[in-house]
Design an enzyme around this catalytic site. Structure first.
Site, PDB file in Angstrom:
ATOM      1  N   ASN A  67     104.048  66.250  64.869  1.00 12.94           N
ATOM      2  CA  ASN A  67     104.071  66.587  66.291  1.00 12.94           C
ATOM      3  C   ASN A  67     103.354  65.526  67.118  1.00 12.94           C
ATOM      4  O   ASN A  67     102.366  64.930  66.687  1.00 12.94           O
ATOM      5  CB  ASN A  67     103.494  67.990  66.559  1.00 12.94           C
ATOM      6  CG  ASN A  67     102.106  68.207  66.015  1.00 12.94           C
ATOM      7  OD1 ASN A  67     101.707  67.626  65.016  1.00 12.94           O
ATOM      8  ND2 ASN A  67     101.343  69.060  66.677  1.00 12.94           N
ATOM      9  N   ILE A  68     103.900  65.282  68.305  1.00  6.93           N
ATOM     10  CA  ILE A  68     103.353  64.284  69.233  1.00  6.93           C
ATOM     11  C   ILE A  68     103.173  64.977  70.578  1.00  6.93           C
ATOM     12  O   ILE A  68     104.161  65.370  71.215  1.00  6.93           O
ATOM     13  CB  ILE A  68     104.320  63.080  69.371  1.00  6.93           C
ATOM     14  CG1 ILE A  68     104.556  62.426  68.003  1.00  6.93           C
ATOM     15  CG2 ILE A  68     103.765  62.065  70.377  1.00  6.93           C
ATOM     16  CD1 ILE A  68     105.627  61.343  68.003  1.00  6.93           C
ATOM     17  N   GLU A  69     101.920  65.146  70.962  1.00  9.89           N
ATOM     18  CA  GLU A  69     101.643  65.900  72.194  1.00  9.89           C
ATOM     19  C   GLU A  69     101.520  64.962  73.389  1.00  9.89           C
ATOM     20  O   GLU A  69     101.557  63.735  73.269  1.00  9.89           O
ATOM     21  CB  GLU A  69     100.371  66.734  72.002  1.00  9.89           C
ATOM     22  CG  GLU A  69     100.556  67.747  70.877  1.00  9.89           C
ATOM     23  CD  GLU A  69      99.427  68.746  70.766  1.00  9.89           C
ATOM     24  OE1 GLU A  69      98.326  68.505  71.309  1.00  9.89           O
ATOM     25  OE2 GLU A  69      99.664  69.790  70.117  1.00  9.89           O
ATOM     26  N   CYS A  78     107.721  68.562  68.789  1.00  6.76           N
ATOM     27  CA  CYS A  78     107.379  69.241  67.534  1.00  6.76           C
ATOM     28  C   CYS A  78     107.686  68.324  66.349  1.00  6.76           C
ATOM     29  O   CYS A  78     108.530  67.424  66.433  1.00  6.76           O
ATOM     30  CB  CYS A  78     108.192  70.522  67.384  1.00  6.76           C
ATOM     31  SG  CYS A  78     107.676  71.859  68.479  1.00  6.76           S
ATOM     32  N   GLU A  80     109.321  69.024  63.724  1.00 10.98           N
ATOM     33  CA  GLU A  80     110.716  69.160  63.288  1.00 10.98           C
ATOM     34  C   GLU A  80     111.604  68.253  64.140  1.00 10.98           C
ATOM     35  O   GLU A  80     112.571  67.662  63.649  1.00 10.98           O
ATOM     36  CB  GLU A  80     111.173  70.617  63.444  1.00 10.98           C
ATOM     37  CG  GLU A  80     110.445  71.614  62.551  1.00 10.98           C
ATOM     38  CD  GLU A  80     109.148  72.158  63.149  1.00 10.98           C
ATOM     39  OE1 GLU A  80     108.547  71.476  64.025  1.00 10.98           O
ATOM     40  OE2 GLU A  80     108.725  73.241  62.750  1.00 10.98           O
ATOM     41  N   CYS A 117     109.136  76.950  65.641  1.00  6.94           N
ATOM     42  CA  CYS A 117     109.281  77.619  66.935  1.00  6.94           C
ATOM     43  C   CYS A 117     110.774  77.841  67.234  1.00  6.94           C
ATOM     44  O   CYS A 117     111.649  77.273  66.564  1.00  6.94           O
ATOM     45  CB  CYS A 117     108.634  76.786  68.039  1.00  6.94           C
ATOM     46  SG  CYS A 117     109.601  75.340  68.525  1.00  6.94           S
ATOM     47  N   CYS A 120     112.886  74.703  67.781  1.00 10.86           N
ATOM     48  CA  CYS A 120     113.148  73.960  66.538  1.00 10.86           C
ATOM     49  C   CYS A 120     114.152  74.698  65.659  1.00 10.86           C
ATOM     50  O   CYS A 120     114.963  74.074  64.981  1.00 10.86           O
ATOM     51  CB  CYS A 120     111.847  73.705  65.790  1.00 10.86           C
ATOM     52  SG  CYS A 120     110.850  72.477  66.642  1.00 10.86           S
TER      53      CYS A 120
HETATM   54  N1  THU Z   1     104.557  72.636  66.843  1.00 16.15           N
HETATM   55  C1  THU Z   1     105.405  71.984  65.980  1.00 16.15           C
HETATM   56  O1  THU Z   1     105.261  70.784  65.730  1.00 16.15           O
HETATM   57  N2  THU Z   1     106.403  72.709  65.412  1.00 16.15           N
HETATM   58  C2  THU Z   1     106.628  74.032  65.634  1.00 16.15           C
HETATM   59  O2  THU Z   1     107.621  74.577  65.173  1.00 16.15           O
HETATM   60  C3  THU Z   1     105.671  74.801  66.417  1.00 16.15           C
HETATM   61  C4  THU Z   1     104.655  74.029  67.174  1.00 16.15           C
HETATM   62  C5  THU Z   1     103.501  71.854  67.488  1.00 16.15           C
HETATM   63  C6  THU Z   1     103.702  71.666  68.971  1.00 16.15           C
HETATM   64  C7  THU Z   1     102.304  71.461  69.446  1.00 16.15           C
HETATM   65  O3  THU Z   1     101.982  70.079  69.322  1.00 16.15           O
HETATM   66  C8  THU Z   1     101.436  72.240  68.463  1.00 16.15           C
HETATM   67  O4  THU Z   1     102.271  72.504  67.342  1.00 16.15           O
HETATM   68  C9  THU Z   1     100.918  73.548  69.014  1.00 16.15           C
HETATM   69  O5  THU Z   1     101.942  74.318  69.510  1.00 16.15           O
END
Ligand code: THU
Length: 165
Positions: A67-69, A78, A80, A117, A120
């Site tokens: 994940n890259i915020e 996300c 995925e 989520c 995804c």
């Molecule tokens: N996140 C994912 O990478 N995949 C998911 O299916 C659920 C959430 C990440 C997004 C965000 O960077 C962190 O988890 C918290 O939500």
């Protein structure tokens, strides 16, 4: 007032639960290990929730992502999503056999698998529809049980597809 008896339909979700990764095949252990390595590269300064994913392709390659915020929260990607983007940019037409996903939090020990989520699930679901086989999902928290879904569709029944368009 008259009660109307409604016949309810049932939908069942089947998945396997394993106690430890020692119960996984060598291939699945390797894939989960790659997801766990990938999450260490996560850029998640806001949630401090690291997610890693690794996809095994039908050509034997393993491609991973994390994940890259972003300070503008909705821009977050996300694990995925980055994994599918990496797979499809490098191998546009190659089948995906399985994807392992693992997570780690700076706030608490995650001892249950985190399921993808909704967005995804939708992304993976369409990838699966275009795939020669179902895509197996192998999920684990930082520790604890492993859940294995035989198909993305098991996690997203009644999904929206291009057939409506
Ligand atoms: N996140 C994912 O990478 N995949 C998911 O299916 C659920 C959430 C990440 C997004 C965000 O960077 C962190 O988890 C918290 O939500």
């Amino acid at each position: 007032m008259k009660q109307v008896e409604m016949a309810m339909q049932r939908h069942e979700i089947n998945y396997q639960e394993l106690k430890t990764d020692a119960e996984l095949s060598a291939d699945d252990q390797e894939l989960l290990g790659k997801a766990k390595q990938a999450l260490l590269k996560s850029y998640s300064p806001y949630s401090r929730f690291q997610v890693g994913a690794a996809a095994r392709l039908s050509n034997g390659m393993i491609i991973s992502g994390f994940n890259i915020e972003n300070a503008a929260y909705p821009v977050c990607l996300c694990a995925e999503q980055t994994t599918i983007a990496a797979v499809r940019t490098q191998f546009p037409d190659t089948g995906i056999q399985a994807m392992a996903i693992s997570v780690k939090s700076a706030h608490h020990l995650v001892d249950q698998p985190a399921t993808p989520c909704g967005q995804c699930r939708q992304l993976l679901s369409e990838q699966e529809r275009n795939n020669p086989t179902t895509i197996r999902l192998i999920l684990q928290g930082e520790t604890g049980p492993i859940w294995i879904f035989r198909s993305v569709n098991d996690l997203l029944p009644f999904s929206f597809t291009g057939e409506w368009l």
